[in-house]
Scaffold this active site. Structure first.
Site, PDB file in Angstrom:
ATOM      1  CE  LYS A  46      54.533  -8.964 -20.169  1.00 39.18           C
ATOM      2  NZ  LYS A  46      55.007 -10.114 -20.969  1.00 39.18           N
ATOM      3  CG  HIS A 183      60.388 -13.921 -23.122  1.00 34.72           C
ATOM      4  ND1 HIS A 183      61.117 -12.927 -23.744  1.00 34.72           N
ATOM      5  CD2 HIS A 183      59.090 -13.590 -23.303  1.00 34.72           C
ATOM      6  CE1 HIS A 183      60.273 -12.040 -24.270  1.00 34.72           C
ATOM      7  NE2 HIS A 183      59.039 -12.428 -24.022  1.00 34.72           N
ATOM      8  CD  GLU A 259      54.837 -17.864 -24.034  1.00 32.52           C
ATOM      9  OE1 GLU A 259      55.653 -17.039 -23.588  1.00 32.52           O
ATOM     10  OE2 GLU A 259      54.481 -18.857 -23.393  1.00 32.52           O
TER      11      GLU A 259
END
Ligand SMILES: *Cc1c(COP(=O)(O)O)cnc(C)c1O
Length: 377
Positions: A46, A183, A259
């Site tokens: 993204k 995250h 990520e």
């Protein structure tokens, strides 16, 4: 990219233009792997979903983090055509679907790929059980996001106190919890967030183990900061902390993945725009450029990121305002930029604009997004 390269590319392609240098993407990937050698790198698509970026990172050895069915298919279609590497465990080696909330239709579509998907609550787990029974699951833990530019903990992650119950619940339903993820917030410059998150994850894994469930994958998410300014400490400093905690807290055979989105692509792009208007307001020079916060500069709104403009022209600078091309006052790129006296048709550029920029550009006001040009692909 040198200034003269940027100028000649802007001349060839016109403005507004975003130039993406794939050498920089490869350098960022190499830096990530050098400092975090035990961590497999799943690029968060993204941040910038250009298919050419997916191909470059795949060839460099990356895997991918996707958050929608179109992103999943984009990665799948682009890497399917390239020479296979590890076809046997194709999806899990190469793609994690890391959006904790998924519509049932998406789960139905994904099921045939036996995907790895995240969850953070019981409702989602039941949905996964019903619509994607072949999926492996990863529990997303809520961790401190203190000081990160983009905060995610108010929207995602289960509390540490409920984590083990959610793991047990998944196994009871017949699903397999393969991993634990978190995250720390995007553009995380407070490295203690990673330290705390790793400690929380280790505690959850230990408790799960004591209740009979060993978890094999630890997904440390994104958040790795891009060097937007000289105060951002380098990846080497962050990696030192992460590596020390990993060695101290986890079993030797744990599989670790991350990520990163922004870190891999932010510094790879430069945008070039053209002055299309000039006015003087409240004693300050105002420039209007042929890009906007609805386009390449969308990160100003959505990503809470400030981008600076530079001129190719030399000269003494003064404080000025820069506005976008649209007919909306929200479309303010900056009220205090340092630029020399510029005229209509002069070009300006903005560096480090590869993440959450073109990715969130719209067609607002009829203006198409800036042209994207790939170099050193
Ligand atoms: C957006 C996102 C990322 C990428 O974050 P960066 O801060 O750009 O590294 C990684 N994982 C998940 C689940 C995300 O939503």
């Amino acid at each position: 990219m040198t200034k003269s390269q940027l100028q000649s590319l802007a001349k060839i392609h016109g403005t507004p233009v975003v130039i993406i240098d794939h050498d920089v993407i490869r350098e960022n990937y190499a830096a990530f792997k050098k400092h975090l050698p035990k961590v497999q790198c799943y690029y968060a698509v993204k941040a910038n979903a250009e298919p050419a970026i997916v191909r470059t990172l795949y060839k460099a050895g990356a895997s991918f983090d996707v958050a929608s069915l179109p992103e999943f298919m984009l990665v799948y279609e682009n890497i399917r055509r390239l020479p296979p590497k590890a076809q046997q465990d194709f999806i899990w080696d190469k793609i994690i679907y890391a959006n904790p909330t998924k519509p049932k239709e998406t789960l139905q579509e994904l099921d045939r790929y036996k995907p790895l998907v995240t969850y953070d609550n019981l409702t989602e787990l039941k949905k996964i059980r019903q619509y994607a029974p072949h999926a492996g699951v990863v529990l997303r833990l809520r961790v401190p996001n203190t000081g990160s530019m983009v905060e995610l903990s108010s929207k995602f992650g289960c509390d540490a106190g409920e984590a083990v119950d959610l793991i047990v619940a998944a196994f009871k339903m017949g699903l397999v919890v393969e991993g634990l993820s978190f995250h720390v917030g995007s553009q995380c410059t407070n490295f203690e967030n990673f330290v705390q998150a790793l400690n929380m994850a280790a505690a959850v894994m230990q408790e799960a183990k004591s209740r009979g469930h060993e978890i094999k994958i630890l997904d440390i998410g994104g958040g790795f900061p891009a060097p937007y300014n000289p105060h951002v400490k380098p990846i080497s400093a962050l990696a030192k902390k992460i590596n020390a905690e990993i060695d101290r807290l986890f079993a030797k055979d744990i599989q670790i993945l991350a990520e990163p989105g922004r870190f891999l692509v932010a510094t790879a792009a430069t945008s070039v725009a053209r002055i299309i208007g000039k006015a003087r307001r409240d004693g300050k020079t105002c420039y209007y450029i042929d890009d906007s916060v609805y386009h390449t500069f969308s990160g100003i709104i959505f990503d809470h990121c400030q981008y600076h403009l530079k001129a190719f022209k030399p000269g003494k600078t003064e404080i000025c305002a820069v506005f976008g091309q649209t007919c909306d006052a929200l479309d303010t790129i900056s009220l205090s930029e340092e630029l020399p006296a510029l005229e209509i048709e002069d070009l300006v550029y903005s560096e480090n604009i590869g993440a959450y920029s073109s990715a969130s550009a719209t067609w607002f006001n009829g203006f198409p997004p800036a042209k994207i040009v790939h170099v050193n692909e």
